[in-house]
Design an enzyme around this catalytic site. Structure first.
Site, PDB file in Angstrom:
ATOM      1  N   ASP A  13      32.896  -7.303  63.067  1.00  0.00           N
ATOM      2  CA  ASP A  13      34.030  -7.902  62.392  1.00  0.00           C
ATOM      3  C   ASP A  13      33.618  -7.908  60.737  1.00  0.00           C
ATOM      4  O   ASP A  13      33.297  -8.893  60.057  1.00  0.00           O
ATOM      5  CB  ASP A  13      33.837  -9.573  62.557  1.00  0.00           C
ATOM      6  CG  ASP A  13      32.521 -10.141  62.495  1.00  0.00           C
ATOM      7  OD1 ASP A  13      31.618  -9.446  62.505  1.00  0.00           O
ATOM      8  OD2 ASP A  13      32.578 -11.531  62.288  1.00  0.00           O
ATOM      9  N   HIS A 249      21.493 -10.021  59.157  1.00  0.00           N
ATOM     10  CA  HIS A 249      21.693 -10.284  60.485  1.00  0.00           C
ATOM     11  C   HIS A 249      22.067  -9.113  61.186  1.00  0.00           C
ATOM     12  O   HIS A 249      21.681  -8.648  62.336  1.00  0.00           O
ATOM     13  CB  HIS A 249      23.009 -11.384  60.510  1.00  0.00           C
ATOM     14  CG  HIS A 249      22.910 -12.470  59.774  1.00  0.00           C
ATOM     15  ND1 HIS A 249      21.995 -13.446  60.328  1.00  0.00           N
ATOM     16  CD2 HIS A 249      23.748 -13.144  58.955  1.00  0.00           C
ATOM     17  CE1 HIS A 249      22.000 -14.642  59.536  1.00  0.00           C
ATOM     18  NE2 HIS A 249      22.920 -14.345  58.603  1.00  0.00           N
TER      19      HIS A 249
END
Lengths: 324, 324
Positions: A13, A249
């Site tokens: 995303d 992340h």
């Protein structure tokens, strides 16, 4: 030639840390000796909409000259809910820190991300490696298209969840999981081996200003672009760390999927996703009760939860992004 | 004389570690210089039934010659549920490790624990210190009897919950909270200052065999009794720690309530109890997102969550139990 290389599907995303992850994966694939074949990338709504994420992805891979990688647009809405507009306060209005990169003009493929994932899983039966660094909406949709997906996929590595540390979107929920808790519950319940890369390891591994500057100074197109994007991300994280920095992340999930890092603690334990409407919604409920006793084997457990690395990830990430 | 001493009400489900807690509190109260007045003890179903817990409590305080302390039986069933028989695999069939101690023959008072708590809170308005080391059923019942209880009570210290470590009855829930999640949700939502002593600190602080032996060797009636009880508790914990030991849950809450320990990390944060029927039921959802930034102040937060102590609790506990 392609049969000898390991096929990877990335679901993302894009997103600033997704951009770092894509850059890492592209650089790894550029190293012929590693035998990494990126067979497809799907986008999903999360940090940005699936449509914007696909464009960001196309533009980034074009910067690396990899316009051959098919990119598919995935699910716009989470299961049983509505996409709420992403996280512009974290990733900027365009998802990549409001940095302008050259528009590739390339097009997405004529299938959904879930359809592409299922097709690739069948074409590379038993060999496909899936890396999911956004909400798990596409992966759950693919499971519904092909319930046999877990036996077709070799391994699933995902960035998401929080095991023994706080969440980042609620006190206990991490954004990727919480943005589609229903999909995540299905994905964790399916019968495949999952490597979960949670906030436990992504929060303590950070880029600082000197890493960012090194990216910009490198002159390498993708590295320069992500270096500029990180300026926005660093500002957001002042409220979290108390100073300019960024959690790593998504690139960490890619590095772990590629086997580039030694894991210090990564027990295989039972994991349930809280899909209630209560205060725990979106939590990855990991059964870590064995922590005091070396994590004895748990029957039925099929998720490896990465709790600690042997060393800091930032130097590895920086070196990868600066090398040819 | 009584006005100069600080009044304490203890709510317990005696229980082996409750016995340790009671022993600690009795010894502290025996030290006249400390000015501690135990004005009442209530029992609640948890480790054992409320009725059995009251008898165990009466017998223990009689061993210390404190038959003057009123003991009230509290709620048998959790809110909206049924008492399921306690934890004989942890605490023995009689709740105190199947050790036989002299029956005091003393009687409980003619009011419920909740009624006693409300009466004492009114009598000692603004001064009563409440220590709860069992499920929070009585405390919630008292809140319904007297909605103004939070302003009558000076402070509430409770053993319960898990903040950044696993639960002990589910992957995320601790037994005291999970045994009556509905009551706990009410207690945490009420407007008083709570000090929560969770598994985060009670699990790393343990008694080992040499501590147990020192209790038995002391010849002091209460110390000898709890030393023998711990034999049973140690066996249960082999499955948790991999060796004979016992967590020091309840006595740690008493020691912290009495101000006997220096706290290393104890942020005041928002806490919600998960009272859904999902996998998070019974979890104390603590908002620890400030962990990376020194825990900035949170508006509306009124629970101090003890995450770490400055030093090991076992020596303090042992010294207290061996001294006059």
């Amino acid at each position: 030639m392609t049969t000898a290389r390991a096929p990877y599907y990335l679901d993302c995303d894009t997103g600033i840390d997704d951009a770092l992850a894509i850059a890492y994966l592209l650089e790894a694939a550029a190293d012929e000796s590693r035998g990494i074949d990126i067979v497809g990338i799907g986008s999903v709504s999360g940090n940005v909409s699936a449509a914007v994420g696909a464009v960001n992805t196309l533009d980034l891979i074009a910067l690396s000259g990899r316009t051959d990688i098919p990119v598919a647009v995935g699910e716009h809405h989470p299961q049983g809910g509505e996409f709420r507009g992403g996280a512009p306060h974290v990733h900027g209005a365009n998802g990549i820190g409001d940095v302008e990169i050259a528009a590739s003009g390339a097009s997405v493929v004529d299938e959904s991300a879930a359809e592409m994932l299922v097709r690739l899983a069948r074409e590379h039966a038993g060999e496909l490696r899936v890396i999911a660094i956004g909400p798990l909406t596409n992966i759950a949709a693919a499971l519904r298209l092909e319930p046999g997906l877990p036996s077709l996929v070799k391994e699933l590595t995902l960035m998401g969840g929080a095991a023994a540390v706080p969440g980042n979107i609620t006190p206990v929920a991490e954004a990727n999981i919480a943005n589609d808790a229903d999909a995540a519950a299905e994905v964790f319940a399916a019968d495949w081996f999952i490597t979960m890369v949670p906030l436990d390891v992504t929060m303590p591994n950070v880029f600082l200003e000197h890493h960012r500057q090194a990216l910009i100074d490198s002159g390498r197109p993708v590295a320069v672009a992500v270096g500029h994007m990180l300026d926005y991300y660093f500002e957001f994280y002042v409220g979290v760390y108390g100073h300019r920095a960024s959690a790593l992340h998504d690139p960490l999930a890619v590095a772990i999927a590629l086997g580039d890092l030694e894991l210090k603690s990564a027990p295989v334990v039972r994991v349930l996703v809280d899909d209630t409407a209560g205060p725990g919604r979106g939590q990855t409920v990991c059964d870590l009760r064995g922590v005091y006793n070396g994590f004895p084997e748990q029957s039925g457990a099929h998720t490896r939860v990465v709790l600690a690395l042997e060393e800091d990830f930032a130097p590895t990430l920086l070196a990868r992004l600066l090398l040819a």
